[in-house]
Enzyme design. Sequence first.
Site, PDB file in Angstrom:
ATOM      1  CG  ASN A   9      42.411  38.012  54.984  1.00 11.10           C
ATOM      2  OD1 ASN A   9      41.459  38.540  54.401  1.00 11.10           O
ATOM      3  ND2 ASN A   9      42.751  38.310  56.222  1.00 11.10           N
ATOM      4  CD1 TRP A  10      43.168  38.209  48.162  1.00 13.42           C
ATOM      5  CD2 TRP A  10      41.526  39.046  46.886  1.00 13.42           C
ATOM      6  NE1 TRP A  10      43.187  37.547  46.962  1.00 13.42           N
ATOM      7  CE2 TRP A  10      42.196  38.036  46.162  1.00 13.42           C
ATOM      8  CE3 TRP A  10      40.451  39.706  46.283  1.00 13.42           C
ATOM      9  CZ2 TRP A  10      41.818  37.676  44.865  1.00 13.42           C
ATOM     10  CZ3 TRP A  10      40.074  39.345  44.991  1.00 13.42           C
ATOM     11  CH2 TRP A  10      40.750  38.343  44.287  1.00 13.42           C
ATOM     12  CE  LYS A  11      45.338  41.211  56.177  1.00 13.04           C
ATOM     13  NZ  LYS A  11      46.105  41.619  57.325  1.00 13.04           N
ATOM     14  CG  HIS A  94      41.705  38.492  60.469  1.00 14.24           C
ATOM     15  ND1 HIS A  94      42.320  39.656  60.872  1.00 14.24           N
ATOM     16  CD2 HIS A  94      42.574  37.868  59.639  1.00 14.24           C
ATOM     17  CE1 HIS A  94      43.511  39.725  60.285  1.00 14.24           C
ATOM     18  NE2 HIS A  94      43.690  38.648  59.547  1.00 14.24           N
ATOM     19  CD  GLU A  96      43.683  42.860  59.743  1.00 19.44           C
ATOM     20  OE1 GLU A  96      42.885  42.714  58.807  1.00 19.44           O
ATOM     21  OE2 GLU A  96      44.918  42.679  59.626  1.00 19.44           O
ATOM     22  CD  GLU A 166      45.923  35.041  60.571  1.00 22.81           C
ATOM     23  OE1 GLU A 166      46.461  34.973  59.474  1.00 22.81           O
ATOM     24  OE2 GLU A 166      45.028  35.860  60.825  1.00 22.81           O
ATOM     25  N   GLY A 172      51.019  41.562  59.188  1.00 23.10           N
ATOM     26  CA  GLY A 172      51.283  42.789  58.447  1.00 23.10           C
ATOM     27  C   GLY A 172      52.472  43.576  58.962  1.00 23.10           C
ATOM     28  CB  SER A 212      54.941  38.667  58.305  1.00 20.71           C
ATOM     29  OG  SER A 212      54.388  39.901  58.714  1.00 20.71           O
ATOM     30  N   GLY A 233      48.087  37.155  54.078  1.00 16.88           N
ATOM     31  CA  GLY A 233      47.494  38.466  53.826  1.00 16.88           C
ATOM     32  C   GLY A 233      48.189  39.150  52.662  1.00 16.88           C
ATOM     33  N   GLY A 234      49.106  40.048  52.977  1.00 16.27           N
ATOM     34  CA  GLY A 234      49.774  40.871  51.968  1.00 16.27           C
ATOM     35  C   GLY A 234      50.284  40.092  50.762  1.00 16.27           C
TER      36      GLY A 234
HETATM   37  C1  PEP Z   1      46.294  38.002  57.797  1.00 23.37           C
HETATM   38  O1  PEP Z   1      45.768  39.092  57.823  1.00 23.37           O
HETATM   39  O2  PEP Z   1      45.601  36.997  57.963  1.00 23.37           O
HETATM   40  C2  PEP Z   1      47.737  37.922  57.571  1.00 23.37           C
HETATM   41  C3  PEP Z   1      48.341  36.819  57.872  1.00 23.37           C
HETATM   42  O3  PEP Z   1      48.338  39.052  57.056  1.00 23.37           O
HETATM   43  P1  PEP Z   1      49.861  39.192  56.572  1.00 23.37           P
HETATM   44  O4  PEP Z   1      50.200  37.936  55.823  1.00 23.37           O
HETATM   45  O5  PEP Z   1      49.869  40.407  55.705  1.00 23.37           O
HETATM   46  O6  PEP Z   1      50.687  39.341  57.814  1.00 23.37           O
END
Ligand code: PEP
Length: 249
Positions: A9-11, A94, A96, A166, A172, A212, A233-234
């Site tokens: 997930n590049w966001k 999601h 966010e 999640e 994050g 994470s 994500g990251g």
């Molecule tokens: C996400 O936004 O779906 C996610 C899991 O982010 P991160 O891996 O950065 O915690």
Amino acid sequence: MRTKMVAGNWKMNKTLQEGVALATELKKAVKNPKCEVVIGTPFIHLATVAELLKGSPIKVAAENCADKASGAYTGEVSAAMVASTGAEYCILGHSERRAYYHEDYDILREKVLLALENGLKPIFCIGEVKEEREAGRQNEVVRAQLEGSVFNLSQEEWKNITLAYEPVWAIGTGLTATPQQAQEMHAYIRSLIAEKYGKEAAENTTILYGGSCNAKNAAELFANPDVDGGLIGGASLKAPDFCTIIAAR
Ligand code: PEP
């Protein structure tokens, strides 16, 4: 056997040129993955990246779609438009989007239905915030999210749903759920699916962990019987890290 999956997930990261560079790097590196590999990109990348990834096992996901089919909704992107780019998946729900864009159960129910109607496979995200976990309410929260937005689906429609658990406190933040916390919740989610759609459907549903998850902890998380992969994500923004996570699945 259910599909194992690692989805990125590049966001809201990467210009078009940067996104093309990352997708090109991934295309070169990911030849024979043991699991389904998906990259979730901003809308502006979808058509270019889907074209670039033709002939590669990597699939493309949108990170959102509109809750309306078409019309005077300036700035929105419909599920039909997403599908027309060659994307196969759509990340929905999601945290966010729920927190910053006020996407409630009803809006998400519409989005999921429109995604399915247009042949997209939703990756539907659920999970509790820190206060809810601290109050021991995580199961009730996740149940309500499922009942509110996806448990209206038919048995047939359910086959195209992937879930991503999640915990919001882990997204994050560097605070990963322990493998035990992830396994407990995934098993609970599977039990809810079994109640609603039967044991076979529950066994066939892919449930990803997100929050994470990185190159260091992925293998330990994925070793749990009910954790079918990750929504990343990251760590999906750097090809070597994302490839290590794919190899861990
Ligand atoms: C996400 O936004 O779906 C996610 C899991 O982010 P991160 O891996 O950065 O915690």
